[in-house]
Design a protein around this motif. Structure first.
Motif, PDB file in Angstrom:
ATOM      1  N   MET A  14       6.521  -1.200  -4.279  1.00 19.53           N
ATOM      2  CA  MET A  14       5.248  -0.964  -3.602  1.00 19.53           C
ATOM      3  C   MET A  14       5.501  -0.318  -2.235  1.00 19.53           C
ATOM      4  O   MET A  14       4.773   0.600  -1.826  1.00 19.53           O
ATOM      5  CB  MET A  14       4.500  -2.288  -3.443  1.00 19.53           C
ATOM      6  CG  MET A  14       3.098  -2.150  -2.869  1.00 19.53           C
ATOM      7  SD  MET A  14       1.999  -1.139  -3.892  1.00 19.53           S
ATOM      8  CE  MET A  14       1.810  -2.203  -5.325  1.00 19.53           C
ATOM      9  N   THR A  15       6.532  -0.774  -1.528  1.00 16.33           N
ATOM     10  CA  THR A  15       6.878  -0.191  -0.230  1.00 16.33           C
ATOM     11  C   THR A  15       7.272   1.276  -0.380  1.00 16.33           C
ATOM     12  O   THR A  15       6.883   2.130   0.428  1.00 16.33           O
ATOM     13  CB  THR A  15       8.037  -0.972   0.413  1.00 16.33           C
ATOM     14  OG1 THR A  15       7.651  -2.333   0.574  1.00 16.33           O
ATOM     15  CG2 THR A  15       8.411  -0.391   1.762  1.00 16.33           C
ATOM     16  N   LEU A  16       8.076   1.575  -1.409  1.00 16.16           N
ATOM     17  CA  LEU A  16       8.500   2.956  -1.639  1.00 16.16           C
ATOM     18  C   LEU A  16       7.304   3.874  -1.896  1.00 16.16           C
ATOM     19  O   LEU A  16       7.268   5.012  -1.415  1.00 16.16           O
ATOM     20  CB  LEU A  16       9.472   3.015  -2.818  1.00 16.16           C
ATOM     21  CG  LEU A  16      10.887   2.503  -2.573  1.00 16.16           C
ATOM     22  CD1 LEU A  16      11.691   2.532  -3.868  1.00 16.16           C
ATOM     23  CD2 LEU A  16      11.584   3.342  -1.509  1.00 16.16           C
ATOM     24  N   ILE A  17       6.353   3.384  -2.644  1.00 11.99           N
ATOM     25  CA  ILE A  17       5.165   4.189  -2.939  1.00 11.99           C
ATOM     26  C   ILE A  17       4.385   4.482  -1.658  1.00 11.99           C
ATOM     27  O   ILE A  17       3.988   5.615  -1.389  1.00 11.99           O
ATOM     28  CB  ILE A  17       4.285   3.475  -3.979  1.00 11.99           C
ATOM     29  CG1 ILE A  17       4.986   3.461  -5.332  1.00 11.99           C
ATOM     30  CG2 ILE A  17       2.913   4.143  -4.106  1.00 11.99           C
ATOM     31  CD1 ILE A  17       4.336   2.577  -6.365  1.00 11.99           C
ATOM     32  N   ILE A  18       4.175   3.430  -0.860  1.00 14.49           N
ATOM     33  CA  ILE A  18       3.465   3.620   0.418  1.00 14.49           C
ATOM     34  C   ILE A  18       4.244   4.577   1.319  1.00 14.49           C
ATOM     35  O   ILE A  18       3.669   5.499   1.922  1.00 14.49           O
ATOM     36  CB  ILE A  18       3.279   2.252   1.121  1.00 14.49           C
ATOM     37  CG1 ILE A  18       2.362   1.347   0.294  1.00 14.49           C
ATOM     38  CG2 ILE A  18       2.711   2.442   2.527  1.00 14.49           C
ATOM     39  CD1 ILE A  18       2.319  -0.087   0.783  1.00 14.49           C
TER      40      ILE A  18
END
Length: 635
Positions: A395-399
Motif C-alpha cells: 500500500m505504501t509503494l502504491i501511494i
C-alpha cells in the motif's frame, strides 16, 4: 500482572556479556534469516531461538542475574529478524527490475527505517504492554517469556517446556528437513477435492506444523476464529464467486501481463493475483479505523511529547518506578527530528531522487505512513503474532508511486526511489512490530524498558550492516533472476506492483475498495476488523491450524466446573504450546543451516505423493492428543 523480578530492586541488565552476546546473535541470525527469507520467502522469528541460546549459555556459565541479562540479549538479537524482513521484502526488487543499488543505500534504508520504528513505538509502550495487559494474547512474547522464565525455574515448568520443545522441534524437523509427511494437507488430495478445486475453485488447506499449532493455542479461540472467518470469506466465497461470474475472462488490473482466464487459474493463483489484494485493502482500512479509535492514545503521546520538550531540566524519570521508565519524550522528539533530517539528506544526496522537492515529499510520505501504521503493526503482533508488513508496504509503494509520478519522477529512477522509500517504511513497521514483543517480554519479566530501548538502536545498526552485506553477496553468488536464482517472493511481488505504476500502469483499486468495505462492515458488526482482514491476507493453510490450536485451548480450559483447575490446565497447555513454538523455531534455524550448507535430506518423491499428505493427519492428531493429555496431568 505481577512481574517476575521485583520492581523495587535493581538487577544487572546491560553488561559486557549481555551486549556482546546480543550483538553476536544479531550478526548470526541476520545472515541466516536473510538467506532463508530470500530462498523460500519465510523469515523465521529469531526471538525464541536466541532466548533458548541465552538461557543455555548463561546456565553453563552460571551467571548471576541471568534472567535480566537474557532479556537484553534477546532484545538486541531480535533486531535480526525484523531488519531482515524490512530489507529483503523490498530492496532485492531493485535487482529484479534490472537496476542497481549500492551498499550504503541498502544500509541507510534499513538502519533509518529501524530507528524510526523504535522512536515511533516507544510512546505507545505503556498502552500496549501495560494498559492492554491480559486483553491481547501476545503469542510470541508469551512463548519467549515462558522460555526465559522456565530456564531459571527449578519447578516442573521447565521440564514441561523442555519436553514440549523436544517433541515440537523433532516433529517440525522431520517435516521440513526430511519431508517425512506433508507440511500442508489439502482437500485436493482426494479425488472429489481435486474436482471441486478445479471446477468451483474451492479448496481448504491446513499446515501441520507444531509451531503454528502452538501459536493458535496461545492466541485462543476468539481471535483465531475471527481470523479464520476472514479466510473462509476469501477462500470459500470470494474466489469461487470470481470464478462463477468471470471465469472466462482475462482480468489484468495492474497491467502486469496476465493472459490466463480465471477458470484456467488454480485457487492459489486467484488468491495471489486478486483476492490477496482485497486483504491488503482491508488491512489498510482496518488500520485507519484502529488509528481513529486510538486517537486518544496518539493525542496523549503527542501532548506528553510537547509538554516534556518544553520542560527544562530533568525529565522526571527518577520519580518513575524502574520497570516503567522510558526514554524521555524530549529525547524521542529530538531523535525523530534528527532521523527525519538524515532521511531527507539520504534521499536528496544519496542518489535516491532528483531534487530537494522530491526528497521532501519522500520524507513526508515515510514519516506519515510509518507513524500511523506503527500502531497497526503493534496491534497485529499483539493479536496474532504476525505482522502484515508486506501488505502495508505494498500500500505504501502504491501511494509513493502515485506521488512520485505526480512530482515528475517515474521510469527506472522512480522505481529505485519508490523501492528505497518502501524499504524505509517496511523496516520501520517490521521493527515496531518486533519491538513491541521485546517490550512485552521485558514488562512480564520486570526489566527496565529504557535499557531495552537504548540498546535497540545499536542492534538495529548491526543488523542493517549485516543484512546489506549479505544481500550484496547473495546477489553476486545466486542472483534474483534467471536459473538457480534466489526466488525472493515478496520482493518479486513488490516489483510486480511498482513496475506498471512507474510505466503508466495502475493499481487494483477495485479490489482495495472491496477490502475497505468489508473492513468497515466487520467493524460495524463489532468484530475485530484487523484480525478478520489478516485472515483475508494470510494464506488459509496458516490460519486453519490457528483455529485448531484455539479450539484445543478452549477444550483444555472447559472440561471441569472448577475454574481454578481449568486455569491450571490452560497454563500448562500454554507452556506446552510455547515449547512447540520454541522447538519449531530452533529447528527451523538448524534446517536453514543445512540448506545453506547444501545438505539435502528431503524425500522429494515421497513427500510429493498423496500418501505423504494423507498420513500427515495422524502425527497432527497425535500432537493434539499430547497437548490435551499432558495439560490434564497434574504432575
Amino acid at each position: 500482572m505481577k512481574p517476575v523480578l521485583d520492581p523495587r530492586k535493581n538487577y544487572s541488565e546491560v553488561t559486557p556479556y549481555s551486549v556482546v552476546l546480543g550483538l553476536l546473535m544479531t550478526v548470526i541470525f541476520s545472515a541466516a534469516a536473510a538467506y532463508l527469507g530470500l530462498k523460500v520467502g519465510q523469515v523465521f522469528e529469531a526471538a525464541i531461538p536466541i532466548a533458548i541460546i541465552a538461557v543455555g549459555v548463561s546456565g553453563a556459565l552460571r551467571k548471576k542475574d541471568s534472567l535480566s541479562q537474557n532479556v537484553i540479549i534477546q532484545s538486541i538479537g531480535a533486531c535480526s529478524g525484523v531488519i531482515v524482513a524490512g530489507a529483503i521484502f523490498t530492496l532485492p526488487a531493485i535487482y529484479i527490475l534490472g537496476l542497481e543499488v549500492n551498499y550504503m543505500q541498502m544500509f541507510l534504508s534499513s538502519f533509518l527505517g529501524g530507528v524510526l520504528g523504535i522512536i515511533f513505538l516507544i510512546p505507545f509502550r505503556r498502552y500496549f504492554v501495560k494498559e492492554m495487559d491480559g486483553k491481547y494474547p501476545f503469542p510470541e512474547a508469551t512463548a519467549t517469556t515462558k522460555v526465559l522464565v522456565s530456564g531459571e525455574s527449578k519447578t516442573g515448568g521447565a521440564s514441561t517446556l523442555l519436553a514440549a520443545g523436544v517433541i515440537g522441534g523433532l516433529y517440525d524437523f522431520l517435516v521440513s528437513t526430511f519431508g517425512a509427511w506433508a507440511e500442508t494437507v489439502s482437500t485436493t488430495v482426494f479425488h472429489w477435492g481435486a474436482v471441486v478445486a478445479d471446477k468451483a475453485k474451492m479448496v481448504l488447506k491446513l499446515n501441520t506444523g507444531a509451531a503454528v499449532l502452538g501459536l493458535g493455542y496461545i492466541i485462543g479461540l476468539k481471535y483465531s476464529l475471527v481470523i479464520c472467518l476472514g479466510s473462509f470469506l476469501v477462500w470459500l466465497v470470494i474466489i469461487p464467486l470470481m470464478n462463477l461470474l468471470w471465469g472466462g475472462s482475462v482480468i489484468d488490473l495492474m497491467g502486469v501481463g496476465i493472459t490466463a482466464t480465471i477458470a484456467e487459474m488454480t485457487p492459489e493463483q486467484i488468491f495471489r493475483e486478486y483476492a490477496r489484494h482485497i486483504g491488503i485493502g482491508g488491512i489498510a482500512t482496518a488500520g485507519i479505523v484502529g488509528i481513529v479509535k486510538s486517537f486518544g492514545v496518539i493525542k496523549s503521546a503527542a501532548r506528553l511529547a510537547v509538554g516534556e520538550f518544553r520542560r527544562k531540566g530533568d525529565d522526571g524519570s527518577r520519580d518513575v518506578e524502574r520497570t516503567d521508565r522510558d526514554l524521555s519524550m524530549k529525547k524521542l522528539v529530538l531523535f525523530a527530528v534528527v532521523s527525519l533530517l538524515a532521511i531527507f539528506a539520504f534521499f536528496a544526496f544519496g542518489g535516491v531522487v532528483d531534487s530537494l522537492w522530491q526528497a521532501l515529499v519522500g520524507v513526508l510520505i515515510v514519516a506519515l505512513v510509518s507513524f500511523l501504521f506503527t500502531t497497526v503493526a503493534a496491534n497485529a503482533i499483539a493479536i496474532v503474532g504476525s505482522n502484515p508488513v508486506s501488505g502495508m508496504t505494498i500500500m505504501t509503494l502504491i501511494i509513493t508511486a502515485l506521488v512520485l509520478v505526480a512530482c515528475g519522477l517515474k521510469g527506472n529512477a522512480g522505481m529505485v526511489a519508490a523501492m528505497v522509500m518502501g524499504g524505509v517504511v517496511c523496516t520501520a513497521l517490521a521493527t515496531a512490530g518486533g519491538f513491541i514483543t521485546d517490550l512485552k517480554i521485558g514488562y512480564s519479566v520486570g526489566t527496565t524498558p529504557v535499557k531495552q530501548e537504548a540498546w535497540k538502536f545499536v542492534g538495529v545498526a548491526v543488523a542493517a550492516a549485516t543484512v546489506s552485506g549479505v544481500m550484496m553477496i547473495l546477489n553476486r553468488t545466486y542472483g534474483f533472476t534467471g536459473d538457480g536464482c534466489l526466488v525472493a517472493p515478496q520482493a518479486n511481488a513488490m516489483a510486480a506492483v511498482i513496475q506498471p505504476m512507474m510505466n503508466g500502469g495502475n493499481a487494483p483499486w477495485l479490489l482495495y475498495g472491496i477490502g475497505a468495505l468489508i473492513a468497515l462492515a466487520i467493524n460495524f458488526c463489532g468484530m475485530p476488523a484487523l484480525a478478520f482482514c489478516l485472515g483475508m491476507f494470510i494464506p488459509i493453510d496458516l490460519n486453519l491450524p490457528l483455529l485448531l490450536g484455539g479450539a484445543l485451548a478452549w477444550f483444555v480450559g472447559s472440561r471441569t466446573g472448577d475454574a481454578e483447575e481449568n486455569a491450571r490446565r490452560v497454563d500448562k497447555g500454554t507452556l506446552i504450546a510455547s515449547g512447540f513454538i520454541a522447538g519449531g523455531a530452533l529447528m527451523g534455524v538448524v534446517s536453514a543451516i543445512l540448506k545453506f550448507a547444501g545438505v539435502d535430506l528431503f524425500l522429494t518423491g515421497w513427500n510429493a505423493s498423496g500418501a505423504a499428505e494423507k498420513i500427515a493427519v495422524l502425527p497432527l492428531a497425535a500432537l493434539c492428543a499430547y497437548v490435551i493429555l499432558a495439560s490434564f496431568r497434574k504432575k
